[in-house]
Design a protein around this motif. Structure first.
Motif, PDB file in Angstrom:
ATOM      1  N   TRP A 168       0.839  -1.198   0.000  1.00  0.00           N
ATOM      2  CA  TRP A 168       0.000   0.000   0.000  1.00  0.00           C
ATOM      3  C   TRP A 168       0.877   1.252   0.000  1.00  0.00           C
ATOM      4  CZ3 TRP A 168      -0.165   3.564   4.156  1.00  0.00           C
ATOM      5  CH2 TRP A 168       0.613   3.207   5.252  1.00  0.00           C
ATOM      6  N   LYS A 169       0.261   2.399  -0.276  1.00  0.00           N
ATOM      7  CA  LYS A 169       0.965   3.677  -0.194  1.00  0.00           C
ATOM      8  C   LYS A 169      -0.048   4.790   0.070  1.00  0.00           C
ATOM      9  CE  LYS A 169       1.020   4.798  -5.152  1.00  0.00           C
ATOM     10  NZ  LYS A 169       1.903   5.171  -6.278  1.00  0.00           N
ATOM     11  N   ILE A 170       0.491   5.943   0.434  1.00  0.00           N
ATOM     12  CA  ILE A 170      -0.343   7.094   0.797  1.00  0.00           C
ATOM     13  C   ILE A 170      -0.717   7.858  -0.472  1.00  0.00           C
ATOM     14  CG2 ILE A 170      -0.408   9.245   2.104  1.00  0.00           C
ATOM     15  CD1 ILE A 170       1.691   7.976   3.980  1.00  0.00           C
ATOM     16  N   ILE A 171      -2.013   8.186  -0.590  1.00  0.00           N
ATOM     17  CA  ILE A 171      -2.472   8.965  -1.743  1.00  0.00           C
ATOM     18  C   ILE A 171      -2.419  10.468  -1.445  1.00  0.00           C
ATOM     19  CG2 ILE A 171      -4.412   9.388  -3.304  1.00  0.00           C
ATOM     20  CD1 ILE A 171      -5.399   6.586  -2.717  1.00  0.00           C
ATOM     21  N   ASP A 172      -3.136  10.884  -0.433  1.00  0.00           N
ATOM     22  CA  ASP A 172      -3.230  12.303  -0.053  1.00  0.00           C
ATOM     23  C   ASP A 172      -2.670  12.453   1.358  1.00  0.00           C
ATOM     24  OD1 ASP A 172      -3.906  14.900   0.668  1.00  0.00           O
ATOM     25  OD2 ASP A 172      -5.840  14.816  -0.368  1.00  0.00           O
ATOM     26  N   PRO A 173      -1.507  13.101   1.524  1.00  0.00           N
ATOM     27  CA  PRO A 173      -0.887  13.197   2.857  1.00  0.00           C
ATOM     28  C   PRO A 173      -1.761  13.924   3.881  1.00  0.00           C
ATOM     29  CG  PRO A 173       0.671  13.823   1.145  1.00  0.00           C
ATOM     30  CD  PRO A 173      -0.639  13.686   0.484  1.00  0.00           C
ATOM     31  N   LEU A 174      -2.429  15.010   3.458  1.00  0.00           N
ATOM     32  CA  LEU A 174      -3.248  15.767   4.409  1.00  0.00           C
ATOM     33  C   LEU A 174      -4.428  14.945   4.915  1.00  0.00           C
ATOM     34  CD1 LEU A 174      -3.327  19.419   2.967  1.00  0.00           C
ATOM     35  CD2 LEU A 174      -2.255  18.600   5.080  1.00  0.00           C
ATOM     36  N   ASP A 175      -5.165  14.307   3.978  1.00  0.00           N
ATOM     37  CA  ASP A 175      -6.282  13.465   4.401  1.00  0.00           C
ATOM     38  C   ASP A 175      -5.796  12.283   5.231  1.00  0.00           C
ATOM     39  OD1 ASP A 175      -8.063  15.117   3.162  1.00  0.00           O
ATOM     40  OD2 ASP A 175      -8.259  13.901   1.345  1.00  0.00           O
ATOM     41  N   PHE A 176      -4.670  11.717   4.825  1.00  0.00           N
ATOM     42  CA  PHE A 176      -4.115  10.591   5.579  1.00  0.00           C
ATOM     43  C   PHE A 176      -3.785  11.018   7.010  1.00  0.00           C
ATOM     44  CE2 PHE A 176      -0.411   8.230   7.088  1.00  0.00           C
ATOM     45  CZ  PHE A 176      -0.848   6.912   6.941  1.00  0.00           C
ATOM     46  N   TYR A 177      -3.148  12.183   7.142  1.00  0.00           N
ATOM     47  CA  TYR A 177      -2.782  12.666   8.479  1.00  0.00           C
ATOM     48  C   TYR A 177      -4.026  12.988   9.305  1.00  0.00           C
ATOM     49  CZ  TYR A 177      -0.727  15.589  12.123  1.00  0.00           C
ATOM     50  OH  TYR A 177      -0.364  16.124  13.336  1.00  0.00           O
ATOM     51  N   ALA A 178      -5.051  13.502   8.636  1.00  0.00           N
ATOM     52  CA  ALA A 178      -6.271  13.867   9.358  1.00  0.00           C
ATOM     53  C   ALA A 178      -7.042  12.632   9.831  1.00  0.00           C
ATOM     54  CB  ALA A 178      -7.159  14.724   8.472  1.00  0.00           C
ATOM     55  N   THR A 179      -6.961  11.529   9.099  1.00  0.00           N
ATOM     56  CA  THR A 179      -7.752  10.335   9.450  1.00  0.00           C
ATOM     57  C   THR A 179      -6.977   9.341  10.324  1.00  0.00           C
ATOM     58  OG1 THR A 179      -7.112   9.371   7.324  1.00  0.00           O
ATOM     59  CG2 THR A 179      -9.247  10.480   7.451  1.00  0.00           C
ATOM     60  N   VAL A 180      -5.728   9.046   9.960  1.00  0.00           N
ATOM     61  CA  VAL A 180      -4.987   8.019  10.706  1.00  0.00           C
ATOM     62  C   VAL A 180      -3.695   8.543  11.333  1.00  0.00           C
ATOM     63  CG1 VAL A 180      -5.937   6.155   9.312  1.00  0.00           C
ATOM     64  CG2 VAL A 180      -3.828   7.224   8.600  1.00  0.00           C
ATOM     65  N   MET A 181      -3.231   9.711  10.910  1.00  0.00           N
ATOM     66  CA  MET A 181      -2.082  10.427  11.484  1.00  0.00           C
ATOM     67  C   MET A 181      -0.723   9.820  11.119  1.00  0.00           C
ATOM     68  SD  MET A 181      -3.340  11.761  15.233  1.00  0.00           S
ATOM     69  CE  MET A 181      -1.881  12.780  15.359  1.00  0.00           C
ATOM     70  N   ASN A 182      -0.517   8.522  11.306  1.00  0.00           N
ATOM     71  CA  ASN A 182       0.817   7.964  11.057  1.00  0.00           C
ATOM     72  C   ASN A 182       0.701   6.522  10.556  1.00  0.00           C
ATOM     73  OD1 ASN A 182       0.354   6.407  13.419  1.00  0.00           O
ATOM     74  ND2 ASN A 182       1.140   8.090  14.678  1.00  0.00           N
ATOM     75  N   VAL A 183       1.854   5.943  10.199  1.00  0.00           N
ATOM     76  CA  VAL A 183       1.884   4.610   9.599  1.00  0.00           C
ATOM     77  C   VAL A 183       1.444   3.514  10.574  1.00  0.00           C
ATOM     78  CG1 VAL A 183       3.401   2.855   8.576  1.00  0.00           C
ATOM     79  CG2 VAL A 183       3.576   5.234   7.833  1.00  0.00           C
ATOM     80  N   PRO A 184       1.907   3.495  11.832  1.00  0.00           N
ATOM     81  CA  PRO A 184       1.437   2.427  12.746  1.00  0.00           C
ATOM     82  C   PRO A 184      -0.075   2.384  12.891  1.00  0.00           C
ATOM     83  CG  PRO A 184       3.367   3.486  13.657  1.00  0.00           C
ATOM     84  CD  PRO A 184       2.976   4.288  12.465  1.00  0.00           C
ATOM     85  N   LYS A 185      -0.711   3.556  13.017  1.00  0.00           N
ATOM     86  CA  LYS A 185      -2.171   3.560  13.112  1.00  0.00           C
ATOM     87  C   LYS A 185      -2.806   3.132  11.783  1.00  0.00           C
ATOM     88  CE  LYS A 185      -2.565   7.057  16.757  1.00  0.00           C
ATOM     89  NZ  LYS A 185      -3.127   8.378  17.136  1.00  0.00           N
ATOM     90  N   ALA A 186      -2.153   3.495  10.684  1.00  0.00           N
ATOM     91  CA  ALA A 186      -2.674   3.076   9.375  1.00  0.00           C
ATOM     92  C   ALA A 186      -2.633   1.556   9.252  1.00  0.00           C
ATOM     93  CB  ALA A 186      -1.858   3.720   8.261  1.00  0.00           C
ATOM     94  N   GLU A 187      -1.577   0.926   9.751  1.00  0.00           N
ATOM     95  CA  GLU A 187      -1.484  -0.522   9.694  1.00  0.00           C
ATOM     96  C   GLU A 187      -2.546  -1.190  10.557  1.00  0.00           C
ATOM     97  OE1 GLU A 187       2.541  -1.394  10.708  1.00  0.00           O
ATOM     98  OE2 GLU A 187       3.279  -1.049   8.653  1.00  0.00           O
ATOM     99  N   THR A 188      -2.914  -0.535  11.660  1.00  0.00           N
ATOM    100  CA  THR A 188      -4.003  -1.059  12.482  1.00  0.00           C
ATOM    101  C   THR A 188      -5.321  -1.070  11.703  1.00  0.00           C
ATOM    102  OG1 THR A 188      -2.922  -0.253  14.485  1.00  0.00           O
ATOM    103  CG2 THR A 188      -5.261  -0.771  14.632  1.00  0.00           C
ATOM    104  N   HIS A 189      -5.590   0.029  11.001  1.00  0.00           N
ATOM    105  CA  HIS A 189      -6.796   0.080  10.173  1.00  0.00           C
ATOM    106  C   HIS A 189      -6.736  -0.942   9.028  1.00  0.00           C
ATOM    107  CE1 HIS A 189      -8.628   3.536  12.141  1.00  0.00           C
ATOM    108  NE2 HIS A 189      -7.468   4.176  12.103  1.00  0.00           N
ATOM    109  N   LEU A 190      -5.540  -1.092   8.443  1.00  0.00           N
ATOM    110  CA  LEU A 190      -5.387  -2.073   7.370  1.00  0.00           C
ATOM    111  C   LEU A 190      -5.653  -3.486   7.879  1.00  0.00           C
ATOM    112  CD1 LEU A 190      -2.239  -0.907   5.351  1.00  0.00           C
ATOM    113  CD2 LEU A 190      -4.595  -1.050   4.533  1.00  0.00           C
ATOM    114  N   ASP A 191      -5.198  -3.782   9.078  1.00  0.00           N
ATOM    115  CA  ASP A 191      -5.393  -5.107   9.647  1.00  0.00           C
ATOM    116  C   ASP A 191      -6.883  -5.424   9.767  1.00  0.00           C
ATOM    117  OD1 ASP A 191      -3.785  -7.359  11.139  1.00  0.00           O
ATOM    118  OD2 ASP A 191      -5.550  -6.948  12.368  1.00  0.00           O
TER     119      ASP A 191
END
Length: 330
Positions: A96-119
């Motif tokens: 996976w990769k980040i599409i929109d940094p601002l939206d990504f930061y606003a929703t999940v903030m960082n990569v560890p939290k993003a991996e939690t959502h991905l899981d």
């Protein structure tokens, strides 16, 4: 010792220069070509820098770094239930990769939290997908029944749509690394695979026996055909030889009946007389007269042509018999 005014000024200037340098250093930041930089003020994003280079900001602003490359996430293997109520442990990975940094930061903030959502996302999609298929679609000795590629292609599409909508992430692929069977399912899977292999082996043996029977039948038929043809040819040759011999014998008999009788008599005597034979003859027998009166000489002198004809007949009969034997051996 008290410092003079000039020394104090130098110290003050040095401190100001040092502070200015620190402020300048705090105001600069470098963006690598593999990174996004989000500039924030008290945790609130103000701008995003995605192009590589040297940039400036106010000292009170901070930066957050996000990776713009394709990232790899390896979830912990989890147990799922198939449609036929069989448990399987699936070990997969997510690119996976980040599409929109601002939206990504606003929703999940960082990569560890993003991996939690991905899981959570991948677990729900894999669980839903495997619940629509039997275990034979995942583990089978028949290539046509295997549907792992199809299943994980559906999982990838569903995860990609949800991740882009909810988390500003792009899912490149969800792939299977390993499929592990729980201990209680291994024996049933092995038994099914063994039965399938035995069925295939029986089918191959049956096909082989059928082909062997066809080959044996064709060989027997061809052998009978060859033997019958050889027998027919031998009988024709024998008949022709016998006919030629009869013709020659008849011709010889018609020219000199006495010589023909003499020759047949000599041939008959030749068959049963040898050095171990004792013969008792009466004075009136043909053989006694032949041996005592010497009639052979007088008869044979006048019948040289008849002897030649008789020899031809004997040769023709012998040749016919030899041809028949040769054909029988072939």
């Amino acid at each position: 010792m008290l410092m003079d005014k000039e020394t104090k000024n130098k110290i003050v200037i040095s401190l100001l220069i040092l502070v200015a340098l620190v402020l300048i250093f705090l105001s600069m930041f470098v963006v690598d070509e593999t990174q996004y930089k989000i500039v924030t003020l008290f945790g609130k994003p103000t701008r995003v820098v995605s192009e590589p280079g040297l940039y400036f900001k106010s000292p009170i602003h901070t930066t957050i770094t996000l990776d713009k490359r394709l990232l790899l996430y390896n979830p912990v293997p989890k147990e799922y239930l198939t449609r036929d109520k069989k448990n399987v442990v699936v070990d997969n990975f997510v690119c996976w990769k980040i599409i929109d940094p601002l939206d990504f930061y606003a929703t999940v903030m960082n990569v560890p939290k993003a991996e939690t959502h991905l899981d959570d996302l991948v677990y729900s999609e894999v669980s839903a997908a495997l619940g629509r298929y039997d275990l034979s679609s995942l583990v089978s000795s028949k290539p046509g029944e295997m549907k792992i590629e199809e299943i994980f292609q559906q999982i990838t599409e569903n995860c990609r749509r949800r991740a882009a909508r909810d988390y500003s992430m792009q899912i490149a692929s969800v792939k299977l690394k390993q499929l592990i069977l729980p201990q209680q399912n291994k024996q049933s899977v092995f038994d099914r695979m063994r039965a399938e292999r035995q069925r295939i082996a029986k089918q191959y043996r049956a096909e082989g026996e059928e082909e062997a029977m066809k080959i044996r039948a064709a060989t027997d038929k061809e052998t009978k055909t060859i033997l019958s043809e050889a027998y027919r040819t031998a009988e024709i040759i024998k008949g022709e030889g016998d006919a030629e011999a009869i013709r020659i014998y008849g011709e010889a008999y018609g020219r000199n009946i006495r010589f023909y009788r003499l020759l047949r008599t000599l041939q008959a005597y030749q068959k049963f007389l040898n050095e171990k034979t004792t013969v008792v003859l009466s004075s009136g027998s043909e053989l006694f007269k032949l041996l005592t009166q010497g009639q052979v000489k007088s008869i044979t002198q006048g019948t040289n042509n008849d002897k030649s004809i008789a020899g031809k007949a004997a040769k023709a009969a012998t040749k016919a018999s030899a041809d028949k034997d040769n054909l029988a051996r072939k």
